[in-house]
Design a protein around this motif. Sequence first.
Motif: not given
Length: 199
Positions: A58-85
């Motif tokens: 689902i990681d690509a969804l956090y860069d999706n402009r249309e979704l970001a317009d619907l869901l404020p703070d979408l980009a900072e909700r992404r957790r893929f990088e934290q899981i990799a860490q």
Amino acid sequence: MDTTLQAPAEVGRAKRLKAATTETHDRLDKRIMAGEPFASVGNYGRFLAVQYQFHRDIDALYDNRELADLLPDLAERRRFEQIAQDLGDLTLAVPENGEAPRFGPDGADLPTALGWLYVAEGSNLGAAFLFKMARALGLDENRGARHLAGHPDGRAQHWRSFTGALDGVVLDEAEEARVIDGANAAFRRVHALVEQEYS
Ligand code: HEM
């Protein structure tokens, strides 16, 4: 999809999604706990491998402009990088399954994507309990369990801001059904990953 109107106020979409996915959530929860993910760091590593592959989907969804317009703070909700860490903290290899992620960079069916995001976000609400058990293994928000940590505003508040936005998206009946299908598909995907990693 017409997003200019407000959704009807009766029962919110997030609550409907919860009702529609309670059974798949329960089955997943039981399956995960049967694998005793917090019995050892080794077992927890398998849980991290599940999370890694789900969030890669689902990681690509956090860069999706249309979704970001619907869901404020979408980009900072992404957790893929934290899981990799988290994997890196425990010197565990990143799982390579050779599959393309479920959602790529070329846009997504929005209702389906909303269903998958509901599952990813909701899992962070439920993660309070998992975080506590990870702490008992000596892991925390700085090492190994970064992706399970709560938001500084509190998990409940962070969840409410997500569900408030999700509830406000106006969809027709067919789109509504795709949100539910998306959420159930996300739960099934995680279940399949658990079977793969814990068998
Ligand atoms: C052993 C593993 C799990 C346990 C024990 C667990 C437990 C919980 C609990 C207690 C809640 C309710 C939290 C609250 O209302 O304060 C919750 C919510 C939720 N969990 Fe889980 N969970 C687990 C795994 C997962 C996983 C792996 C996913 C998805 C990837 C997931 C998705 C969700 C969702 C979507 C919600 C929000 C439900 C709603 O209120 O709409 N859970 N979980």
